[in-house]
Every structure is written in C-alpha cells, then in structure tokens.
Design a protein around this motif. Sequence first.
Motif, PDB file in Angstrom:
ATOM      1  N   SER A   9      -1.612  -5.179   2.527  1.00 33.88           N
ATOM      2  CA  SER A   9      -2.013  -3.832   2.912  1.00 33.88           C
ATOM      3  C   SER A   9      -3.249  -3.831   3.806  1.00 33.88           C
ATOM      4  N   VAL A  31       1.252   0.004   2.997  1.00 31.76           N
ATOM      5  CA  VAL A  31       1.211  -0.670   1.701  1.00 31.76           C
ATOM      6  C   VAL A  31       2.586  -1.252   1.409  1.00 31.76           C
ATOM      7  N   SER A  35       3.253  -1.823  -4.261  1.00 28.32           N
ATOM      8  CA  SER A  35       2.108  -0.923  -4.465  1.00 28.32           C
ATOM      9  C   SER A  35       2.571   0.494  -4.755  1.00 28.32           C
ATOM     10  N   ASP A  39       2.218   2.792  -8.361  1.00 27.38           N
ATOM     11  CA  ASP A  39       1.631   4.127  -8.373  1.00 27.38           C
ATOM     12  C   ASP A  39       2.529   5.152  -9.040  1.00 27.38           C
TER      13      ASP A  39
END
Length: 300
Positions: A9, A31, A35, A39
């Motif tokens: 990232s 990203v 990732s 999240d």
Amino acid sequence: MLSVWTGCSTLQAQSSLEVGTIWQVASQNPVSLESLEADILDADVVFIGEEHYTPSHIEAAITVLDMLLKHQRHPGIAMEMLSWDGQAGLDRYISNPDMSVEEFLEASRWKENWGGEFPDYQPLVSYARTHQLPLLALNPPRQLVRLVATKGLTEALKDPGLSSWSLGNEALEDQEYESLIFDQITACHPKLPDHVYRRIFEASIIRDEGMATIIRNFLDTRPGPKNPVVSYTGGGHIQFGIPIPKRVKRTHPAIKTVSIYLVAWDPSKKEEVLTEMKEGIADYVWLTPLGPRGIQPRCG
C-alpha cells in the motif's frame, strides 16, 4: 474472475489509477484486497455503490460476500433492485429450491418495479439462495415513489401505502442531503419549474429513507454481530456517506460501516475520480473494468 491489485500500500503516484486497484480514500493510496477484507470483517453494514448494469461490479460484490463467509460471517444481502412489495416472494425463493426463476420474477414483482434485465443482477440473488442468506428488498414500490414525484410528499403521505410510515423532521429536514441531491437534480434536469424539482427531491427522500429503514430493521432483528448486511445500490445512494448511510446512523450511531464506491474505469474519468476521492466519496474506491454498455451517463 475479477482481477484485483494485491501489492503493498505504499504506492502514491496518482498515475497508478488502473483497473483492479482499490483506493483507501482517507490515505489516498491503493490498498490490497487483504486490507479491505480486514476492514470489513467487523463492519455492521458494508455499503457497495455500483454503476448499474456493470458485471464487474456484481463480481466485486460477490468478492466481498466471499470474504465475509470465509470468516463465518453470514450477511444479509440488501438490493436496491428489489422492492418491498416483493419481499414475500424473495423469502419463498430462498427457502424453496423448487421455485423457478419465472415464478420468482412474478412473485418479486420485478417487472413492475426495477424492470431491467434480470440476468444482470441474478448472480447476487442466486448467491443468497445458494448460501441461504437473507435477501432484502430495499426499495419502496415504484408506484409509491411515483406518487410522491407527481403529487408531492404532503399529498402522497395521505395514501394508505405511505400513511402508516412515520417520517420525522430529522428525516425530512437534512440540509446536507438537500444541498447534495438538489445540485444533482438541477444539473441533470435543467430548466424545470421549482415545484417539479421539489417533488423529484421529495421522491429521493422516500427512496433513501425507505432503503435506510430496511437496513435499520435488519440490524434490529439480526441474530448478532456476525450477521452484517451488505447493501448493494447505485453509487449515488452512498456518496459522501449521506443519502443512505447517514440515515442509518441517525438511529444507530454506534455501528461500524464501510462504504465501497465502484467505478467502471476509463482513463477519461481520471480527474473526476481524483476529485471524488479528495472530497471523500466513500471509504474505498474500487476501479473495475467497463461493462458492455461502456461509460454510464451521470444522469440516469
């Protein structure tokens, strides 16, 4: 299979805008898919905003659903393309393996409401059926939305279909929402009388508040935090966290939401996308291939 950028990232060059990249808007950096996955795992609502009739956006949504299922999350799938008056038909289709697609289309009142080509959205419906996930009709019936657009909200609320629906001032008097939606309505429909603009705007309120209500109801009745809801609508309904997300959080301020704004990428969109990211269009912007209809018009 939808290809996705999976590198580190640390790339910062805006010139790296390309199909397959997922951009975290807060950092303005791309990203990895991993990732994004991390999240969304503890999110209560994942808002996905599409460009209509774009197969790569359906594929992206299924990728998100696969992430959740892999971690024993069992989401409800809430779709703008399905309307309240067909919810009983959706429930039957999920629970009855012998119900045909033709029976589903009739029971869900697909033609009367969304009316577009069902195969464009069938993969999400089939996903819910295969994995036995709740399938939620987000949209108020078209006839109710048209009633507001033609008669105005005050008169429309006298109709039996809307009279039992309590709309408080907080749902109707949102200056941030009004400014955003009015600007877009006037840009798409120039030189209309003021009262027509008002009615189109009031119809937008009914749709966004109605869809937010379905999501809030699901959150209130779900078994637990491992049962999030994935909301799949046009991108305009999640932009800047306002139309639907803000209305959901009005009554559920403590929930975690993640918004993913899908863009069918073409280099001609570069300045537009950079501006949207700078202004905070969503938590993530995911660039995918163009659909068969090419670049979609802003005003549908």
